[in-house]
Design a protein around this motif. Structure first.
Motif, PDB file in Angstrom:
ATOM      1  N   LEU A   5       0.852  -1.186   0.000  1.00  0.00           N
ATOM      2  CA  LEU A   5       0.000   0.000   0.000  1.00  0.00           C
ATOM      3  C   LEU A   5       0.888   1.237   0.000  1.00  0.00           C
ATOM      4  O   LEU A   5       2.109   1.142  -0.086  1.00  0.00           O
ATOM      5  N   GLU A   6       0.280   2.377   0.164  1.00  0.00           N
ATOM      6  CA  GLU A   6       0.993   3.643   0.187  1.00  0.00           C
ATOM      7  C   GLU A   6       2.060   3.648   1.286  1.00  0.00           C
ATOM      8  O   GLU A   6       1.849   3.125   2.370  1.00  0.00           O
ATOM      9  N   ARG A   7       3.212   4.254   1.004  1.00  0.00           N
ATOM     10  CA  ARG A   7       4.289   4.420   1.988  1.00  0.00           C
ATOM     11  C   ARG A   7       3.949   5.631   2.848  1.00  0.00           C
ATOM     12  O   ARG A   7       3.771   6.736   2.346  1.00  0.00           O
ATOM     13  N   VAL A   8       3.839   5.400   4.168  1.00  0.00           N
ATOM     14  CA  VAL A   8       3.479   6.457   5.102  1.00  0.00           C
ATOM     15  C   VAL A   8       4.510   6.501   6.226  1.00  0.00           C
ATOM     16  O   VAL A   8       4.793   5.483   6.859  1.00  0.00           O
ATOM     17  N   SER A   9       5.063   7.681   6.478  1.00  0.00           N
ATOM     18  CA  SER A   9       5.999   7.860   7.584  1.00  0.00           C
ATOM     19  C   SER A   9       5.236   7.762   8.903  1.00  0.00           C
ATOM     20  O   SER A   9       4.228   8.443   9.098  1.00  0.00           O
ATOM     21  N   ILE A  10       5.711   6.892   9.822  1.00  0.00           N
ATOM     22  CA  ILE A  10       4.971   6.690  11.072  1.00  0.00           C
ATOM     23  C   ILE A  10       5.782   6.990  12.329  1.00  0.00           C
ATOM     24  O   ILE A  10       5.201   7.196  13.395  1.00  0.00           O
ATOM     25  N   ALA A  11       7.100   6.983  12.236  1.00  0.00           N
ATOM     26  CA  ALA A  11       7.921   7.225  13.433  1.00  0.00           C
ATOM     27  C   ALA A  11       9.378   7.387  13.027  1.00  0.00           C
ATOM     28  O   ALA A  11       9.751   7.128  11.878  1.00  0.00           O
ATOM     29  N   LYS A  12      10.182   7.790  13.992  1.00  0.00           N
ATOM     30  CA  LYS A  12      11.638   7.818  13.831  1.00  0.00           C
ATOM     31  C   LYS A  12      12.215   6.718  14.705  1.00  0.00           C
ATOM     32  O   LYS A  12      11.679   6.415  15.779  1.00  0.00           O
ATOM     33  N   LEU A  13      13.309   6.116  14.261  1.00  0.00           N
ATOM     34  CA  LEU A  13      13.921   5.045  15.050  1.00  0.00           C
ATOM     35  C   LEU A  13      14.256   5.505  16.464  1.00  0.00           C
ATOM     36  O   LEU A  13      14.125   4.740  17.418  1.00  0.00           O
ATOM     37  N   GLY A  14      14.630   6.760  16.616  1.00  0.00           N
ATOM     38  CA  GLY A  14      15.005   7.289  17.921  1.00  0.00           C
ATOM     39  C   GLY A  14      13.857   7.364  18.917  1.00  0.00           C
ATOM     40  O   GLY A  14      14.066   7.619  20.098  1.00  0.00           O
ATOM     41  N   GLU A  15      12.616   7.140  18.460  1.00  0.00           N
ATOM     42  CA  GLU A  15      11.456   7.196  19.350  1.00  0.00           C
ATOM     43  C   GLU A  15      11.234   5.892  20.116  1.00  0.00           C
ATOM     44  O   GLU A  15      10.259   5.777  20.855  1.00  0.00           O
ATOM     45  N   PHE A  16      12.166   4.944  19.966  1.00  0.00           N
ATOM     46  CA  PHE A  16      12.024   3.649  20.627  1.00  0.00           C
ATOM     47  C   PHE A  16      13.294   3.296  21.421  1.00  0.00           C
ATOM     48  O   PHE A  16      13.888   2.245  21.214  1.00  0.00           O
ATOM     49  N   PRO A  17      13.696   4.172  22.360  1.00  0.00           N
ATOM     50  CA  PRO A  17      14.943   3.903  23.088  1.00  0.00           C
ATOM     51  C   PRO A  17      14.841   2.729  24.060  1.00  0.00           C
ATOM     52  O   PRO A  17      15.846   2.093  24.361  1.00  0.00           O
ATOM     53  N   ALA A  18      13.645   2.415  24.536  1.00  0.00           N
ATOM     54  CA  ALA A  18      13.495   1.362  25.541  1.00  0.00           C
ATOM     55  C   ALA A  18      12.540   0.279  25.054  1.00  0.00           C
ATOM     56  O   ALA A  18      11.630   0.536  24.253  1.00  0.00           O
ATOM     57  N   LEU A  19      12.750  -0.903  25.571  1.00  0.00           N
ATOM     58  CA  LEU A  19      11.867  -2.017  25.296  1.00  0.00           C
ATOM     59  C   LEU A  19      10.438  -1.640  25.654  1.00  0.00           C
ATOM     60  O   LEU A  19      10.200  -1.006  26.685  1.00  0.00           O
ATOM     61  N   TRP A  20       9.492  -1.981  24.805  1.00  0.00           N
ATOM     62  CA  TRP A  20       8.048  -1.741  24.945  1.00  0.00           C
ATOM     63  C   TRP A  20       7.622  -0.313  24.642  1.00  0.00           C
ATOM     64  O   TRP A  20       6.457   0.012  24.787  1.00  0.00           O
ATOM     65  N   ASP A  21       8.559   0.557  24.218  1.00  0.00           N
ATOM     66  CA  ASP A  21       8.144   1.878  23.749  1.00  0.00           C
ATOM     67  C   ASP A  21       7.238   1.681  22.542  1.00  0.00           C
ATOM     68  O   ASP A  21       7.416   0.742  21.751  1.00  0.00           O
TER      69      ASP A  21
END
Length: 142
Positions: free
Chosen positions: A11-27
């Motif tokens: 489907l369409e490519r949609v930006s959803i987050a930056k890798l840096g927004e997941f520094p910890a497990l379960w973020d």
């Protein structure tokens, strides 16, 4: 149980987050994709249909639409609440997705498998891609 190799419809490519927004497990981050409420979660281990863009960084994206009757699932971080309300306690006390309409629970460490309640099917997975530190949704399972 979810297949080990999901089939995704591109489907369409949609930006959803930056890798840096997941520094910890379960973020996690919620987003909309293809008309669906969805969530991307940093999980403990690689999951079928997820991606591992860095060492020890594993991401899985799931639709939040319950496969029972279509209510929106919430991300339940507290394992005690998951056990009391959804009758499911993950082995390592990690978060689950829970549907408050009929109390189905889905485990992100099992690729979104239904683990409690009337829902029988897993949550559909959303195909992810990483480019230059940006995470994109690019397809939907099914």
């Amino acid at each position: 149980m979810p297949s080990s190799g999901p089939t995704f419809k591109s489907l369409e490519r949609v930006s959803i987050a930056k890798l840096g927004e997941f520094p910890a497990l379960w973020d996690s981050q919620t987003f909309k994709y293809a008309g669906l409420e969805a969530i991307i979660v940093r999980v403990k281990a690689p999951q079928p249909g997820g991606i591992s863009p860095k060492v020890n960084l594993h991401l899985l994206a799931l639709s939040r639409r319950c496969t029972h009757l279509g209510c929106t699932c919430e991300y339940i971080k507290n394992a005690e609440i998951a056990q009391m309300a959804y009758k499911y306690r993950p082995e390592f006390n990690h978060p689950v997705l829970g549907c408050a309409c009929h109390f189905s629970a889905f485990d992100p460490e099992l690729a979104g498998k239904s683990v409690s309640g009337p829902a029988l099917e897993p949550l559909p997975r959303i195909q992810l891609e990483v480019r230059g530190g940006q995470v994109f949704a690019v397809g939907l399972e099914g």
